[in-house]
Design a protein around this motif. Structure first.
Motif, PDB file in Angstrom:
ATOM      1  N   HIS A 131     -20.409   8.298 -30.848  1.00 19.23           N
ATOM      2  CA  HIS A 131     -20.635   9.138 -30.911  1.00 19.23           C
ATOM      3  C   HIS A 131     -21.948   9.405 -31.784  1.00 19.23           C
ATOM      4  CE1 HIS A 131     -17.404  11.849 -29.847  1.00 19.23           C
ATOM      5  NE2 HIS A 131     -16.780  10.911 -29.784  1.00 19.23           N
ATOM      6  N   ILE A 132     -22.970   9.761 -31.598  1.00 16.40           N
ATOM      7  CA  ILE A 132     -24.528   9.990 -32.333  1.00 16.40           C
ATOM      8  C   ILE A 132     -23.990  11.610 -32.653  1.00 16.40           C
ATOM      9  CG2 ILE A 132     -26.664   9.335 -32.693  1.00 16.40           C
ATOM     10  CD1 ILE A 132     -24.646   7.043 -32.410  1.00 16.40           C
ATOM     11  N   GLY A 133     -24.376  11.672 -33.910  1.00 18.37           N
ATOM     12  CA  GLY A 133     -24.926  13.673 -34.288  1.00 18.37           C
ATOM     13  C   GLY A 133     -25.833  14.288 -34.204  1.00 18.37           C
ATOM     14  N   VAL A 134     -25.963  15.265 -33.523  1.00 18.39           N
ATOM     15  CA  VAL A 134     -27.525  16.073 -33.635  1.00 18.39           C
ATOM     16  C   VAL A 134     -26.937  17.102 -33.930  1.00 18.39           C
ATOM     17  CG1 VAL A 134     -28.187  15.178 -30.815  1.00 18.39           C
ATOM     18  CG2 VAL A 134     -26.488  16.736 -31.132  1.00 18.39           C
ATOM     19  N   ALA A 135     -28.290  18.447 -33.752  1.00 25.00           N
ATOM     20  CA  ALA A 135     -28.235  19.399 -34.760  1.00 25.00           C
ATOM     21  C   ALA A 135     -27.927  20.476 -33.886  1.00 25.00           C
ATOM     22  CB  ALA A 135     -30.157  19.488 -34.373  1.00 25.00           C
ATOM     23  N   THR A 216     -13.926  16.386 -18.900  1.00 27.73           N
ATOM     24  CA  THR A 216     -15.291  15.339 -17.889  1.00 27.73           C
ATOM     25  C   THR A 216     -15.254  13.114 -17.668  1.00 27.73           C
ATOM     26  OG1 THR A 216     -16.669  15.063 -19.838  1.00 27.73           O
ATOM     27  CG2 THR A 216     -16.068  17.326 -17.853  1.00 27.73           C
ATOM     28  N   PHE A 217     -15.816  13.399 -16.793  1.00 28.02           N
ATOM     29  CA  PHE A 217     -16.075  12.039 -16.484  1.00 28.02           C
ATOM     30  C   PHE A 217     -17.022  11.431 -16.311  1.00 28.02           C
ATOM     31  CE2 PHE A 217     -11.541  13.428 -14.762  1.00 28.02           C
ATOM     32  CZ  PHE A 217     -11.853  13.133 -14.833  1.00 28.02           C
ATOM     33  N   TRP A 218     -18.236  12.491 -16.674  1.00 22.85           N
ATOM     34  CA  TRP A 218     -19.629  12.357 -16.400  1.00 22.85           C
ATOM     35  C   TRP A 218     -19.719  10.860 -18.045  1.00 22.85           C
ATOM     36  CZ3 TRP A 218     -20.527  17.452 -16.712  1.00 22.85           C
ATOM     37  CH2 TRP A 218     -20.520  18.262 -15.530  1.00 22.85           C
ATOM     38  N   LEU A 219     -20.480  10.000 -17.891  1.00 19.34           N
ATOM     39  CA  LEU A 219     -20.641   8.437 -18.721  1.00 19.34           C
ATOM     40  C   LEU A 219     -21.259   8.896 -20.074  1.00 19.34           C
ATOM     41  CD1 LEU A 219     -21.126   6.257 -15.983  1.00 19.34           C
ATOM     42  CD2 LEU A 219     -19.517   7.016 -17.574  1.00 19.34           C
ATOM     43  N   ALA A 220     -22.002  10.041 -20.297  1.00 15.01           N
ATOM     44  CA  ALA A 220     -22.918  11.091 -21.658  1.00 15.01           C
ATOM     45  C   ALA A 220     -22.607  12.245 -21.894  1.00 15.01           C
ATOM     46  CB  ALA A 220     -24.212  10.502 -21.573  1.00 15.01           C
ATOM     47  N   VAL A 231     -21.076   8.314 -25.899  1.00 18.67           N
ATOM     48  CA  VAL A 231     -22.113   8.560 -24.477  1.00 18.67           C
ATOM     49  C   VAL A 231     -20.782   6.900 -24.886  1.00 18.67           C
ATOM     50  CG1 VAL A 231     -22.929   5.792 -24.126  1.00 18.67           C
ATOM     51  CG2 VAL A 231     -23.886   8.106 -25.101  1.00 18.67           C
ATOM     52  N   ARG A 232     -19.502   7.748 -23.106  1.00 18.83           N
ATOM     53  CA  ARG A 232     -18.877   6.980 -22.504  1.00 18.83           C
ATOM     54  C   ARG A 232     -18.852   5.855 -21.644  1.00 18.83           C
ATOM     55  NH1 ARG A 232     -15.234  12.182 -21.863  1.00 18.83           N
ATOM     56  NH2 ARG A 232     -16.786  12.658 -20.265  1.00 18.83           N
ATOM     57  N   VAL A 233     -19.834   4.616 -21.583  1.00 19.49           N
ATOM     58  CA  VAL A 233     -20.179   4.194 -20.423  1.00 19.49           C
ATOM     59  C   VAL A 233     -19.412   2.591 -20.556  1.00 19.49           C
ATOM     60  CG1 VAL A 233     -22.294   3.454 -21.702  1.00 19.49           C
ATOM     61  CG2 VAL A 233     -22.504   3.244 -18.575  1.00 19.49           C
ATOM     62  N   ALA A 234     -19.734   2.357 -22.459  1.00 16.89           N
ATOM     63  CA  ALA A 234     -19.004   1.148 -21.751  1.00 16.89           C
ATOM     64  C   ALA A 234     -18.124   0.307 -21.714  1.00 16.89           C
ATOM     65  CB  ALA A 234     -19.828   0.608 -23.397  1.00 16.89           C
ATOM     66  N   ASP A 235     -17.435  -0.599 -21.655  1.00 20.16           N
ATOM     67  CA  ASP A 235     -15.935  -1.276 -21.526  1.00 20.16           C
ATOM     68  C   ASP A 235     -15.843  -1.240 -22.803  1.00 20.16           C
ATOM     69  OD1 ASP A 235     -15.910  -0.673 -18.618  1.00 20.16           O
ATOM     70  OD2 ASP A 235     -15.690  -3.425 -18.970  1.00 20.16           O
ATOM     71  N   THR A 236     -14.690  -1.385 -23.145  1.00 16.39           N
ATOM     72  CA  THR A 236     -13.794  -1.745 -24.861  1.00 16.39           C
ATOM     73  C   THR A 236     -14.478  -2.529 -24.644  1.00 16.39           C
ATOM     74  OG1 THR A 236     -12.009  -0.022 -25.476  1.00 16.39           O
ATOM     75  CG2 THR A 236     -12.018  -2.707 -26.106  1.00 16.39           C
ATOM     76  N   ALA A 237     -15.099  -3.317 -25.634  1.00 21.02           N
ATOM     77  CA  ALA A 237     -15.296  -4.598 -26.382  1.00 21.02           C
ATOM     78  C   ALA A 237     -14.064  -5.655 -26.995  1.00 21.02           C
ATOM     79  CB  ALA A 237     -16.830  -4.333 -27.982  1.00 21.02           C
ATOM     80  N   LEU A 245     -23.784  -3.095 -31.687  1.00 25.52           N
ATOM     81  CA  LEU A 245     -24.249  -3.870 -30.274  1.00 25.52           C
ATOM     82  C   LEU A 245     -24.149  -2.085 -29.575  1.00 25.52           C
ATOM     83  CD1 LEU A 245     -26.531  -5.012 -29.828  1.00 25.52           C
ATOM     84  CD2 LEU A 245     -25.246  -6.308 -28.026  1.00 25.52           C
ATOM     85  N   GLN A 246     -23.581  -1.548 -28.961  1.00 29.43           N
ATOM     86  CA  GLN A 246     -23.448  -0.905 -28.438  1.00 29.43           C
ATOM     87  C   GLN A 246     -23.724   0.839 -29.470  1.00 29.43           C
ATOM     88  OE1 GLN A 246     -22.547   0.153 -24.541  1.00 29.43           O
ATOM     89  NE2 GLN A 246     -23.010  -1.962 -24.306  1.00 29.43           N
ATOM     90  N   ALA A 247     -23.005   0.438 -30.638  1.00 31.10           N
ATOM     91  CA  ALA A 247     -23.481   1.665 -31.174  1.00 31.10           C
ATOM     92  C   ALA A 247     -25.464   2.067 -32.145  1.00 31.10           C
ATOM     93  CB  ALA A 247     -22.502   1.971 -33.029  1.00 31.10           C
ATOM     94  N   LEU A 248     -26.039   0.554 -32.253  1.00 35.51           N
ATOM     95  CA  LEU A 248     -26.890   1.100 -33.221  1.00 35.51           C
ATOM     96  C   LEU A 248     -27.830   0.892 -31.855  1.00 35.51           C
ATOM     97  CD1 LEU A 248     -27.129  -2.202 -34.546  1.00 35.51           C
ATOM     98  CD2 LEU A 248     -26.595  -0.189 -36.009  1.00 35.51           C
ATOM     99  N   LEU A 249     -27.631   0.953 -30.177  1.00 32.42           N
ATOM    100  CA  LEU A 249     -28.374   0.871 -29.331  1.00 32.42           C
ATOM    101  C   LEU A 249     -28.186   2.458 -28.777  1.00 32.42           C
ATOM    102  CD1 LEU A 249     -28.156  -2.214 -27.085  1.00 32.42           C
ATOM    103  CD2 LEU A 249     -30.452  -1.508 -28.002  1.00 32.42           C
ATOM    104  N   THR A 250     -26.695   2.856 -28.236  1.00 27.50           N
ATOM    105  CA  THR A 250     -27.116   4.103 -28.685  1.00 27.50           C
ATOM    106  C   THR A 250     -27.913   5.018 -29.792  1.00 27.50           C
ATOM    107  OG1 THR A 250     -25.104   3.770 -27.333  1.00 27.50           O
ATOM    108  CG2 THR A 250     -25.495   5.924 -27.906  1.00 27.50           C
TER     109      THR A 250
END
Length: 382
Positions: A131-135, A216-220, A231-237, A245-250
């Protein structure tokens, strides 16, 4: 939350250490783990199957804060599971036999089982949700449009579910294959604003193919309950470091999208069938095969798209002070391979029981780390 902040939800499997099969102990484990001394805002909760638990961080401002939250959540669920004779396994799908046929004890999840029938009977898929915050929600939709072309690359970096019922599926992420069976899966369509997004979700509800507007099942997507892009695209790490890494890139992708939007640059829609091809390729091959370039609409090496992703978010990573850490984490991933690559390597050397042991969550770092020689250019699949 703002674009400076992030949070992560990690889904895990509960496993009987003797048999390696998943164990329906979620109610007991969640109750015990929720009483642990967790960071502010962190929670432990149920998931679709009684063989799964989810550990969610609080709102985090930087990598160090996020790493501490992730490690605390993993310790809490691991300790609680051990108290009930189980272990917690960090894999996108079960390695050995499944206990997923046990009906969920929660009413909403039981209703979902009834809706989807056999599709959810053994659906013990575990993801890493960032999860990344937006306005606001219109901004969230516009950001999701921008993220679409990069989501398959995030998936390729994260693949960690190659096995199903003791068989190598040939895929890096069998979880994504399972998820593709649901209506409205994959990359979200292009939406001009949140009203259009909400109208489409409402139509899916009216068509009877999703349980409610939160499903919903969309990946984001814009989160249905938080002021975030989810963003729900990644497998559990398999490790905390890969979740970081996933969080910083996202976060860097979201910041880059916000910069583009501020300059009046809207995203180009991605053709639906090419989008599906990109997701499939990422799930099938991870980093060791081809990928689909969602600008050129042709196959390219997956590692080329990782390099393109890093170039795309370089300014955002630099401004956040995250570039050196992301580079180091990507170097580790290139050297040691994805979670799926490492699962296969352990299985080939020591058998599936050793994979379950290596994936067991305990004191960090997790067992299935980056040890071992660098992978060859191609890893054979089943």
């Amino acid at each position: 939350m703002s674009a400076e902040t992030m949070g992560v939800e990690e889904e895990f499997l509960l496993v009987d250490p003797a048999s390696g099969a998943t164990a329906p102990l979620a109610e007991k484990v969640v109750a015990r783990a929720s009483a642990a001394d967790l960071p502010v805002g962190a929670t432990v909760q149920r998931e679709l199957r009684d063989t799964q638990v989810e550990a969610a961080t609080g709102v985090c401002g930087d990598a160090a804060d996020l790493r501490a939250h992730l490690a605390a959540g993993r310790r809490a669920v691991a300790t609680a599971a051990r108290d009930h004779g189980a272990v917690v396994v960090a894999s996108g799908s079960p390695v050995r036999g499944s206990g997923g046929a046990v009906p969920s004890s929660l009413a909403r999840f039981a209703a979902i089982d009834d809706m989807y029938g056999e599709v959810t009977r053994d659906y013990e898929a575990c993801g890493c949700h960032v999860h990344i915050g937006v306005a606001d929600r219109d901004t969230a939709v516009a950001v999701v449009n921008h993220l679409a072309r990069w989501l398959p690359t995030l998936l390729a970096l994260s693949v960690n579910s190659p096995f199903r019922r003791e068989r190598d599926t040939g895929y890096g992420s069998w979880r994504i294959v399972q998820q593709s069976r649901f209506p409205g899966s994959g990359l979200a369509p292009y939406f001009p604003d949140h009203a259009a997004f909400q109208a489409e979700v409402g139509r899916l509800v009216e068509c009877g193919v999703v349980a409610d507007e939160a499903q919903t099942f969309w990946l984001a997507r814009p989160s249905p309950r938080l002021p975030t892009v989810e963003v729900r695209v990644a497998d559990t790490a398999s490790t905390v470091e890969e979740a970081v890494l996933q969080a910083l890139l996202t976060r860097a992708l979201v910041r880059t999208a916000l910069t583009d939007l501020a300059r009046g640059r809207e995203a180009e829609p991605v053709p639906a069938q090419v989008a599906a091809a990109a997701v499939w390729n990422a799930a099938r091959y991870g980093l060791v095969g081809p990928a689909v370039h969602l600008g050129l609409y042709r196959r390219v090496p997956a590692v080329d798209l990782v390099a393109a992703l890093l170039d795309h978010v370089r300014i955002a990573l630099t401004e956040a002070g995250d570039l050196p850490e992301v580079r180091a984490l990507l170097d580790q991933l290139r050297s040691g391979g994805t979670g799926a690559d490492r699962q296969r390597r352990v299985a080939a050397a020591s058998g599936l029981g050793a994979v379950v042991t290596a994936l067991t969550v305990g004191d960090e770092p997790a067992g299935l780390g980056y040890s071992g020689a660098a992978l060859p250019p191609e890893v054979p699949h089943g």
